[in-house]
Design an enzyme around this catalytic site. Structure first.
Site, PDB file in Angstrom:
ATOM      1  N   ASP A 170       0.864  -1.194   0.000  1.00 23.50           N
ATOM      2  CA  ASP A 170       0.000   0.000   0.000  1.00 23.50           C
ATOM      3  C   ASP A 170       0.895   1.237   0.000  1.00 23.50           C
ATOM      4  OD1 ASP A 170      -1.994   1.876   0.183  1.00 23.50           O
ATOM      5  OD2 ASP A 170      -2.471   1.481   2.293  1.00 23.50           O
ATOM      6  N   ASP A 221      -1.644   9.509   9.887  1.00 26.72           N
ATOM      7  CA  ASP A 221      -2.523   8.782   8.975  1.00 26.72           C
ATOM      8  C   ASP A 221      -3.802   8.320   9.706  1.00 26.72           C
ATOM      9  OD1 ASP A 221      -2.748   7.505   6.331  1.00 26.72           O
ATOM     10  OD2 ASP A 221      -2.635   5.609   7.440  1.00 26.72           O
ATOM     11  N   GLU A 239      -4.718  13.553   9.147  1.00 27.11           N
ATOM     12  CA  GLU A 239      -5.593  13.134   8.057  1.00 27.11           C
ATOM     13  C   GLU A 239      -6.887  12.655   8.711  1.00 27.11           C
ATOM     14  OE1 GLU A 239      -6.382   9.862   4.640  1.00 27.11           O
ATOM     15  OE2 GLU A 239      -5.520   9.343   6.568  1.00 27.11           O
ATOM     16  N   ASP A 261      -3.939  10.072  -2.811  1.00 27.88           N
ATOM     17  CA  ASP A 261      -5.084   9.165  -2.880  1.00 27.88           C
ATOM     18  C   ASP A 261      -6.034   9.640  -3.982  1.00 27.88           C
ATOM     19  OD1 ASP A 261      -4.225   7.518  -0.791  1.00 27.88           O
ATOM     20  OD2 ASP A 261      -5.024   8.903   0.706  1.00 27.88           O
TER      21      ASP A 261
HETATM   22  C1  NOJ Z   1      -4.604   6.976   4.221  1.00 30.27           C
HETATM   23  C2  NOJ Z   1      -3.520   7.126   3.221  1.00 30.27           C
HETATM   24  O1  NOJ Z   1      -3.561   8.428   2.678  1.00 30.27           O
HETATM   25  C3  NOJ Z   1      -3.721   6.049   2.184  1.00 30.27           C
HETATM   26  O2  NOJ Z   1      -2.850   6.218   1.102  1.00 30.27           O
HETATM   27  C4  NOJ Z   1      -3.563   4.700   2.827  1.00 30.27           C
HETATM   28  O3  NOJ Z   1      -3.896   3.686   1.895  1.00 30.27           O
HETATM   29  C5  NOJ Z   1      -4.459   4.552   4.042  1.00 30.27           C
HETATM   30  N1  NOJ Z   1      -4.467   5.698   4.883  1.00 30.27           N
HETATM   31  C6  NOJ Z   1      -4.027   3.372   4.876  1.00 30.27           C
HETATM   32  O4  NOJ Z   1      -2.828   3.680   5.542  1.00 30.27           O
END
Ligand code: NOJ
Length: 554
Positions: free
Chosen positions: A61, A201, A243, A310
């Site tokens: 990820d 995050d 975030e 994202d």
């Molecule tokens: C938010 C992040 O911006 C995203 O890229 C990620 O997949 C998820 N959190 C999980 O960590």
């Protein structure tokens, strides 16, 4: 002194080490490459670099699946390279923030390996388990269409584990005091290596209650206070940028009524409504979002952004509003993702129309908060839709017309730079734009420079001015007896707009244009009449050019 809050007037630039600059020709960007590019970032006016995850990770990820919190992935360099990097940033007066991914680990993290192989180990309770599949296991997935469940059976442990995100990202049991202590230790470690803060995050999930019986997680806001206190005890000026894509009525829970919790949060509400306004010209919902997110303690600050790594998440818009943004900026189903977002970069969404791209960035730079840029947006990079999910907007930085855009000397790197077409490195790259005084890169540099000279936006209070047209947004900022007025026309046509600045002091009937020579004098009716080009914008200071001359208190 409020002036000590460095993050208020910062220019943040987000990048991934792996796709920025490769120094050793192995096809992967690295810290040494990034250090070589610091003069570029400094020249652009960046004051704070936000690094996406660079710790060891299986990379399923984009690094948000960490397998060791206390190291640098060897693909990118060593801890020594990291320390050199923070030192080099400080030498240039720049700060560093790093992603802090503590809601979950990778399933390859030694803590999870031990947790699953030995239920008696202390690490077992560092994660969230159930003996049976919880009845709501299919609820609350974050990546619908890709992720099926939030609970997965682990054959080794013979129990189900909770994962808010993908099944290879088991959630940490953040309520466990040992886990909490470890999270502080992780922060302390990176502070010691010179970072000024963290982009935390998935904050609502970090602080939400977790467990087989939890249907509706309850946020444990005290956790935020304990993070904040730890940070400031260790390093007085370190901050957390959260975030947290939450509704406006919970913003203050994250900042804390007295500003005792997190210093910064991304303003997702304003972000989504900005795109609605860009798509339709209707400023109504954006004004509502600005008003709804207005209240915040003096030390708190919004992070304002257009695109990030994202998808452009439009989940908070009404269905018909979301449909309007899809139709304008991502009509093809392949451009859409998770049923709620658009997986494109900004320039192609706006059809590469320079006027619209300028409008969008001029707006971002003058919305209440601290602007956060994404690497490559300053040259108008595009996306590669042949790549899966969000990977399409994470391609390597386009530096020049050399092979692979000058990103690497490797003949066949696994991260492929965009080549060919309107957004390929052959046409869109730093070297060419540097040489062209009218390039988007040079425009961005000038705008950042001006933004840094307008502290009213960073520090001041704002008012939405009553403009005579709904497709024009006029904002005024007031700070220390100085005011600026920023006007944006979202229509494809030129227009004449009238508004009152709301300032009546001596000499304040004049709006001095900060970007060109066309100033505005108040008319006899007490209003300003401004002719704006299609997608035109103006930044004015009320009364005079220089805020210092009028500064009345320090
Ligand atoms: C938010 C992040 O911006 C995203 O890229 C990620 O997949 C998820 N959190 C999980 O960590």
């Amino acid at each position: 002194m409020l002036n000590d809050l460095w993050y208020k007037n910062a220019i943040v630039y987000c990048l991934s080490v792996g796709t920025f600059m490769d120094s050793n020709g192995d096809g992967v960007g690295d810290f040494q490459g990034l250090v070589r590019r610091l003069p570029y970032l400094q020249g652009l006016g960046v004051t704070t670099i936000w690094l996406m995850p660079f710790q060891p990770s299986p990379g399923r990820d984009n690094g948000y699946d960490i397998s060791d919190y206390y190291n640098v992935d060897s693909k990118y360099g060593t801890l020594g390279d990291f320390a050199e990097f923070t030192h080099a940033c400080h030498e240039r007066g720049m700060r560093v923030m790093v992603d802090l991914v503590i809601n979950h680990t990778s399933d390859q993290h030694p803590w999870f390996r031990e947790a699953r192989s030995d239920p008696a180990s202390k690490y077992h309770d560092w994660y969230v388990w159930a003996d049976r599949q919880p009845p709501h296991a299919r609820d609350g997935v974050v990546f619908p269409g890709v992720q099926k469940s939030t609970w997965t059976f682990d054959k080794q442990a013979k129990r189900w584990f909770f994962h808010r995100f993908y099944d290879f990202q088991p959630d940490l049991n953040t309520a466990n005091p040992q886990v909490h202590a470890e999270l502080l230790k992780i922060m302390g470690f990176w502070l010691q290596l010179g970072v000024s803060g963290f982009r935390m995050d998935a904050v609502p999930f970090v602080i939400g209650t977790k467990g087989a019986k939890v249907r509706q997680p309850v946020e444990q806001y005290d956790m935020l206070r304990s993070f904040r206190e730890f940070l400031q005890w260790r390093t007085g000026d370190a901050i957390i940028l959260a975030e947290a894509n939450v509704l406006p009525d919970t913003d203050l829970d994250y900042f804390g009524d007295e500003g005792e919790r997190l210093q910064m949060m991304f303003n997702f509400q304003v972000n989504q409504n900005t795109f609605y306004t860009l798509a339709t010209g209707d400023t109504g919902p954006l004004k509502k979002a600005l008003t709804a997110t207005k209240a915040r303690p003096a030390t708190a600050q919004w992070g304002v952004f257009l695109r990030n790594h994202d998808e452009l998440d439009l989940g908070r818009l009404a269905p018909e509003q979301r449909a309007a943004v899809f139709a304008a900026f991502g009509p093809d189903p392949d451009m859409q993702l998770y049923g709620r977002g658009i997986r494109r970069r900004l320039a192609p969404m706006l059809s590469g129309d320079r006027r619209r791209v300028e409008l969008a960035y001029s707006l971002m730079l003058t919305l209440p908060g601290t602007p956060v840029f994404r690497y490559g947006d300053e040259i108008g990079m595009g996306e590669d839709l042949s790549l899966p999910e969000r990977e399409c907007a994470r391609t390597p930085m386009q530096w020049s017309t050399e092979p692979h855009g000058g990103f690497t000397k490797h003949p066949n790197p696994s991260s492929r730079v965009i080549s060919g077409g309107a957004y390929g490195f052959e046409r869109v790259n730093v070297a060419s734009q540097r040489r062209d005084p009218n390039s988007f890169l040079n425009w961005t540099e000038r705008m950042i420079r001006m933004r840094r000279e307008v502290p009213e936006i960073s520090w001041g209070d704002f008012a939405i001015l009553r403009a005579s047209r709904n497709d024009v947004l006029a904002l005024r900022y007031d700070w220390r007896n100085n005011s600026v007025v920023c006007v944006h026309n979202f229509a494809a046509e030129a227009c004449t707009v009238k508004f009152r600045s709301g300032c009546n002091g001596p000499g304040e009937n004049r709006l001095v244009n900060l970007l060109s020579d066309d100033h505005s004098e108040e008319g006899d009716d007490g209003r300003h009449t401004v002719v704006l080009e299609p997608y035109g914008y103006r930044w004015y200071r009320v009364g005079g050019l220089d805020y210092l001359l009028k500064r009345s208190e320090l």
